[in-house]
Design an enzyme around this catalytic site. Structure first.
Site, PDB file in Angstrom:
ATOM      1  N   GLU A  45      44.479  31.706  26.485  1.00  0.00           N
ATOM      2  CA  GLU A  45      43.274  31.011  26.941  1.00  0.00           C
ATOM      3  C   GLU A  45      42.665  30.311  25.730  1.00  0.00           C
ATOM      4  O   GLU A  45      42.992  30.661  24.582  1.00  0.00           O
ATOM      5  CB  GLU A  45      42.277  32.033  27.511  1.00  0.00           C
ATOM      6  CG  GLU A  45      42.716  32.634  28.836  1.00  0.00           C
ATOM      7  CD  GLU A  45      43.032  31.572  29.863  1.00  0.00           C
ATOM      8  OE1 GLU A  45      42.115  30.864  30.281  1.00  0.00           O
ATOM      9  OE2 GLU A  45      44.214  31.439  30.236  1.00  0.00           O
ATOM     10  N   VAL A  92      47.114  31.783  38.873  1.00  0.00           N
ATOM     11  CA  VAL A  92      47.873  33.033  38.678  1.00  0.00           C
ATOM     12  C   VAL A  92      49.330  32.665  38.435  1.00  0.00           C
ATOM     13  O   VAL A  92      49.964  31.986  39.254  1.00  0.00           O
ATOM     14  CB  VAL A  92      47.785  33.951  39.922  1.00  0.00           C
ATOM     15  CG1 VAL A  92      48.520  35.270  39.663  1.00  0.00           C
ATOM     16  CG2 VAL A  92      46.335  34.217  40.300  1.00  0.00           C
ATOM     17  N   LYS A 146      32.505  15.944  25.829  1.00  0.00           N
ATOM     18  CA  LYS A 146      31.706  14.980  25.070  1.00  0.00           C
ATOM     19  C   LYS A 146      31.801  13.550  25.596  1.00  0.00           C
ATOM     20  O   LYS A 146      30.816  12.834  25.613  1.00  0.00           O
ATOM     21  CB  LYS A 146      32.156  14.993  23.600  1.00  0.00           C
ATOM     22  CG  LYS A 146      31.890  16.325  22.922  1.00  0.00           C
ATOM     23  CD  LYS A 146      32.576  16.416  21.571  1.00  0.00           C
ATOM     24  CE  LYS A 146      32.860  17.852  21.173  1.00  0.00           C
ATOM     25  NZ  LYS A 146      34.056  18.432  21.850  1.00  0.00           N
ATOM     26  N   LYS A 185      42.924  37.441  37.373  1.00  0.00           N
ATOM     27  CA  LYS A 185      44.071  37.204  38.252  1.00  0.00           C
ATOM     28  C   LYS A 185      44.187  38.306  39.297  1.00  0.00           C
ATOM     29  O   LYS A 185      44.519  38.049  40.467  1.00  0.00           O
ATOM     30  CB  LYS A 185      45.354  37.097  37.416  1.00  0.00           C
ATOM     31  CG  LYS A 185      45.371  35.814  36.571  1.00  0.00           C
ATOM     32  CD  LYS A 185      46.444  35.846  35.508  1.00  0.00           C
ATOM     33  CE  LYS A 185      46.378  34.573  34.662  1.00  0.00           C
ATOM     34  NZ  LYS A 185      47.208  34.609  33.479  1.00  0.00           N
ATOM     35  N   ASP A 219      41.318  37.993  31.413  1.00  0.00           N
ATOM     36  CA  ASP A 219      42.120  36.985  32.117  1.00  0.00           C
ATOM     37  C   ASP A 219      43.006  37.643  33.179  1.00  0.00           C
ATOM     38  O   ASP A 219      43.128  37.144  34.298  1.00  0.00           O
ATOM     39  CB  ASP A 219      42.970  36.219  31.090  1.00  0.00           C
ATOM     40  CG  ASP A 219      43.690  35.072  31.743  1.00  0.00           C
ATOM     41  OD1 ASP A 219      43.029  34.135  32.225  1.00  0.00           O
ATOM     42  OD2 ASP A 219      44.937  35.124  31.824  1.00  0.00           O
TER      43      ASP A 219
END
Ligand SMILES: NC(=O)C1=CN([C@@H]2O[C@H](COP(=O)(O)OP(=O)(O)OC[C@H]3O[C@@H](n4cnc5c(N)ncnc54)[C@H](OP(=O)(O)O)[C@@H]3O)[C@@H](O)[C@H]2O)C=CC1
Ligand SMILES: N[C@@H](CC=O)C(=O)O
Ligand code: NA
Length: 932
Positions: A777, A719, A616, A792, A788
């Site tokens: 996350e 990772v 924003k 990785k 996720d």
């Protein structure tokens, strides 16, 4: 002409006899002797006096008579020995320019500096008070253009000096100076009248008029010193102020004008002049006029541009001075223009040759010709700031005389950098040039014919092109002259083109030690490459004091900063833009804040956050955001987010050569910009997995771009957060190991969840805990769905050379089917407890079998595939012994076949992730030249 001589004879026959030299004005008891000695003097010093008497304009006679006066007064009680010029380390020479003697207060300061110099003997060269030389030239211009206002302008000159004298002097000193001043003004009036009538001023008349500024400032300064010293030592001791004389250097300095508006000193005649002058005026402090001199025919002249510096250097040589100090208004010579490179430093030392080179490029150094006289005798020149006496200044000298503590400076192979703007390159190209004697002569002959100045020349030994730089304003004429001169060769194809490359700048690196040091140019070009600066042409002569490169004008300041920071002690400065000040981004900003001073002081790394942007709003700064206050500043000064403007601001600043964008979002649109940023030379550091796990072709082009350029892309934190996973894998691959399989618990969130999902606890409760701890996350479904981990796995698979897409990885999702389409992460978390049962059941089954549940990812390099799934492991398996958010990654390779290489540790969380990003930033700094 008739009226001119009439004016002169009127002046010469002026009834006013010159007053005694101000040097001796206080010795009124010598007046009678003065008259008789003065008359006797021409007979005993024929050559000197004759030279003076023969061709002088009127005022000169009074000057020479002044010398008689000083002889009469002072030489009376001195032995022959004392009248001989002492040489060898006893004299120190100072030169004060017009600004230094611009006001009465400044003249007092100068007197103070001279008195405080504890050298045995001092010779001080002064310029006219500031603006006076211009005023004198203006008098001439007015007079010869028959403008009556020269009279009023002369009154202004009189008033300026009269006022200054009143401020500084009193009693006899004041009276004698004013008397001389009025007489000089009267003479000048007569002379200007003559010029007015003739409507023309000869060069010697001009030089004679103009030189009065120096005569007056030298007289005033000598009287001020007399006054000050006499007031400190009232009894007539050796320190008495009487021992300060002023010198009209036209009596001493003899120069031959050369064709190119320059003069060559005649050292032999000048030396004789000095010996004679000194025998008549022995003194320990001599105030000499700068800028003015005489020809061997005794015609007044000046030393032209930078004349007073030149006077000081010649005097230094004639006196065999210990050193020559040039007082100015800067602290010394800078390593680069401080207006362009804020980190430019004052050089403690420069060799004479380095000073030459720097001055050519407009650095605030002496004109090369002013260095030659002192260089002959190895006399050091010191450049000092009269307004900052605490600054030691820059010493220009032979490298062998530099004292040990200053030798440090000499270690710098490149001392300074300079630029010349507004140039164009001309490239004459064609096969017909090779092996044809006379081509270069024809090219440069044509350039000479249009009066253009060639600033740099470069020709490769293949001889197929000659390239040279000329001022931009001259390039059109040069190109046309060449087109016309080589018309036939161009038509016949022997020359293919005469091309102009406009908008160029020259960047030069200067340093005497370059000549004996391999690798200097490599470092220079490396710094330019790292700043993404394209080099258009290169030149270095075999004296090797200077490497010159031609670059685009718009790159000039960036290039200057890049090379300066690379060579100069200096910090590796990186302008950073932080995208996404969320959990990880804000933790990184705090870490940067806490470590900034250590990085600056111990590692010379200066990380400046020039902008912070969220989805924003954004906060921009011209010189670096104060990281202790970035949150308040954002509230106060934040503006609406605009990514283009943000990137332009961070990268477009002109004083930091390197830019890095740190993407701390998980946004794939942001990741889509990396390619463009890398192309622009912006380095990218990120924990965002979207780019490397996105479409394969985009990933491949990103990596190719990274390999081809000097722009860096680091993503270790994608990772295992801060754990060294990517770097370990790279190390194995680069050293020739072959990866067979990578298996691991790659999710900090899922590791935490399964390490704590026991003793009857609810699955949703443990997930909420992991989110709270900052492991998940932004949307925990990315973890629970296995996406996720799959990302990785893809990142490691691609790093290992497999060409897989995310969709090629089978993934076992832990997100209950009905919650996959929840609108928000928040809603998902609210609904999750309803589905706790599903996983509790699996957990119990494993427990009953003496096993644990672990969510793992596998890269099967041998079979070119990957999987992500929930597996069960015996309780003695290494994967079963984890705690917290630990990741564990096992690399099975050809070298680590029986016992895999294991990396284990916390693989999620704000601190360790931000730490991983920070260490990538420092890796970038070291790639850019920071010390290790
Ligand atoms: N948490 C961890 O342990 C680890 C996280 N990572 C990675 O770190 C990254 C950041 O995670 P985290 O800090 O937890 O996430 P957060 O949700 O806390 O922060 C994300 C930030 O990105 C901003 N943002 C999102 N989209 C945009 C956009 N288009 N333009 C500008 N700003 C944007 C958000 O701004 P706004 O608030 O205005 O939307 C917010 O400031 C992720 O990629 C994650 O995968 C990697 C390793 C470990
Ligand atoms: N959410 C991730 C954070 C790091 O990538 C995880 O839990 O491992
Ligand atoms: Na890592």
């Amino acid at each position: 002409m008739a009226s001119l001589s009439a004016a002169i004879s009127r002046s010469s026959s002026s009834p006013c006899f010159p007053p005694p030299n101000p040097n001796t004005a206080s010795l009124s008891h010598h007046r009678n002797i003065f008259h008789s000695q003065c008359r006797a003097f021409p007979l005993s010093r024929p050559s000197l006096f004759l030279r003076k008497g023969l061709t002088l304009p009127p005022g000169r006679e009074s000057q020479s008579t002044r010398i008689c006066a000083s002889v009469a007064d002072v030489s009376l009680n001195l032995s022959v020995e004392e009248k001989q010029l002492p040489k060898g380390d006893t004299w120190s020479v100072h030169k004060f320019g017009g600004t230094c003697v611009g006001t009465s207060q400044r003249i007092k300061n100068v007197a103070d500096i001279i008195i405080k110099d504890d050298s045995e003997r001092k010779l001080v060269v002064v310029s006219a008070m500031s603006k006076v030389t211009d005023m004198m030239y203006d008098l001439i211009n007015k007079a010869q253009s028959r403008d009556e206002n020269y009279v009023a302008a002369l009154d202004v000159v009189l008033e300026k000096h009269s006022q200054t004298a009143h401020d500084l002097l009193d009693g006899d000193h004041l009276a004698s100076f004013l008397s001389q001043l009025h007489q000089d003004i009267n003479n000048l009036k007569a002379m200007l009248r003559a010029i007015y009538i003739a409507g023309h001023a000869t060069e010697s008349f001009t030089d004679f008029v103009v030189g009065h500024g120096e005569l007056w400032s030298a007289q005033m300064l000598s009287l001020v010193i007399r006054k000050l010293v006499t007031s400190c030592f009232p009894s007539g001791t050796e320190q008495n102020g009487v021992d300060c004389k002023w010198m009209d250097t036209r009596e001493v300095l003899i120069v031959n004008p050369t064709s190119s508006n320059q003069v060559d000193p005649d050292y032999s005649l000048s030396q004789q002049g000095l010996e004679k002058w000194y025998s008549l005026n022995p003194a320990k402090v001599i105030i000499a006029t700068g800028f003015i001199a005489s020809t061997p025919q005794n015609i007044p002249t000046t030393l032209k541009r930078d004349g007073s510096d030149f006077s000081a250097a010649i005097m230094g040589a004639l006196f065999r001075a210990r050193q020559v100090t040039i007082w100015t208004d800067v602290d010394g010579v800078f390593s680069a223009d401080p207006r362009k490179v804020s980190e430019a430093v004052i050089l403690k030392t420069l060799s004479y040759q380095e000073a030459w080179e720097m001055s050519y490029f407009g650095a605030n150094v002496l004109h090369p010709r002013t260095i030659i006289p002192v260089m002959r005798y190895g006399i050091p020149i010191i450049i000092r700031n009269i307004f900052n006496l605490s600054a030691p200044g820059t010493k220009i000298c032979h490298p062998s005389v530099i004292e040990d503590e200053d030798k440090q400076d000499l270690q710098n192979f490149v001392k300074g950098f300079a630029t010349i703007d507004n140039l164009a390159l001309v490239n004459v190209e064609g096969t017909g040039m090779a092996g044809v004697p006379g081509t270069a002569s024809a090219i440069f002959g044509a350039v000479k014919d249009v009066g253009a100045n060639v600033i740099m020349i470069s020709q490769a030994s293949s001889e197929h092109s000659v390239c040279f730089a000329v001022p931009e304003k001259e390039v059109k004429a040069v190109a046309e002259a060449l087109q016309s001169r080589f018309r036939q060769a161009l038509d016949a194809g022997r020359l293919s083109q005469v091309a102009v490359v406009p908008n160029c700048s020259i960047l030069a690196a200067v340093g005497q030690k370059m000549a004996s040091t391999p690798g200097v140019s490599a470092t220079l070009f490396n710094a330019l490459a790292k700043a993404s600066i394209n080099v258009r042409a290169i030149a270095q002569g075999c004296s090797e004091y200077n490497i010159t490169v031609v670059i685009k004008r718009e790159d000039c300041i960036k290039a200057l900063r890049a090379v300066h920071s690379r060579f100069y002690l200096s910090r590796t400065t990186i302008a950073m833009g932080i995208i996404g000040p969320g959990l990880i981004g804000s933790t990184l900003l705090d870490q940067l804040r806490d470590q900034a001073s250590v990085l600056k002081e111990e590692f010379n790394i200066d990380l400046r956050v020039m902008g912070i942007i969220s989805s924003k709003s954004m906060l921009l700064s011209e010189s670096g955001i104060d990281l202790a206050r970035w949150r308040e500043l954002r509230d106060e000064k934040g503006e609406v987010a605009n990514l283009d403007k943000f990137v332009h601001h961070v990268h477009g600043n002109h004083f930091i050569p390197n830019t890095a964008i740190v993407d701390c979002t998980s946004d794939s649109i942001i990741a889509g910009h990396y390619n463009d940023w890398l192309r622009k030379g912006i380095h990218v550091v990120t924990p965002n997995k979207k780019a490397n796990s996105g479409p394969l072709d985009q990933y491949l082009s990103l990596r190719a771009l990274q390999r081809q350029s000097y722009t860096h892309y680091f993503y270790e934190a994608t990772v295992g957060a801060g754990l060294p996973i990517i770097s370990t894998l790279r190390g194995l691959l680069e050293t020739g190991d072959r990866i067979l399989q990578i298996e691991g618990i790659f999710s900090g969130t899922l590791s935490y969840i399964f390490n704590n999902f026991k003793d009857g606890r609810a699955f949703s409760e443990v997930v909420a805990e992991a989110k709270e701890a900052g492991y998940t996350e932004p949307d925990p479904r990315d973890d629970l769905s296995g996406t996720d981990v799959a990302r990785k796995v893809i990142i490691l698979a691609r790093e290992s050379g497999l060409k897989l897409e995310l969709s090629d990885i089978p993934v076992e999702s832990l997100v209950p089917e009905p919650l996959r389409d929840c609108a928000s992460a928040q809603e998902f978390m609210q609904q999750l407890p309803k589905f706790d049962q599903l996983l509790s059941k699996k957990q119990e089954e494993a427990e009953n079998a003496g096993e644990v549940l672990r969510y793992v990812g596998v890269v099967d390099v041998t079979n070119k595939k990957g999987t992500v799934e929930l597996r069960r492991y015996k309780k003695d398996h290494p994967f079963a012994h984890l705690s917290g958010s630990d990741n564990i990654i096992a690399f099975t390779t050809r070298r680590y076949q029986n016992q895999p290489l294991i990396v284990r540790g916390p693989g999620a969380g704000a601190q360790v992730t931000a730490g991983g990003i920070f260490s990538d930033i420092l890796r970038l700094a070291s790639y850019l030249g920071a010390p290790s």
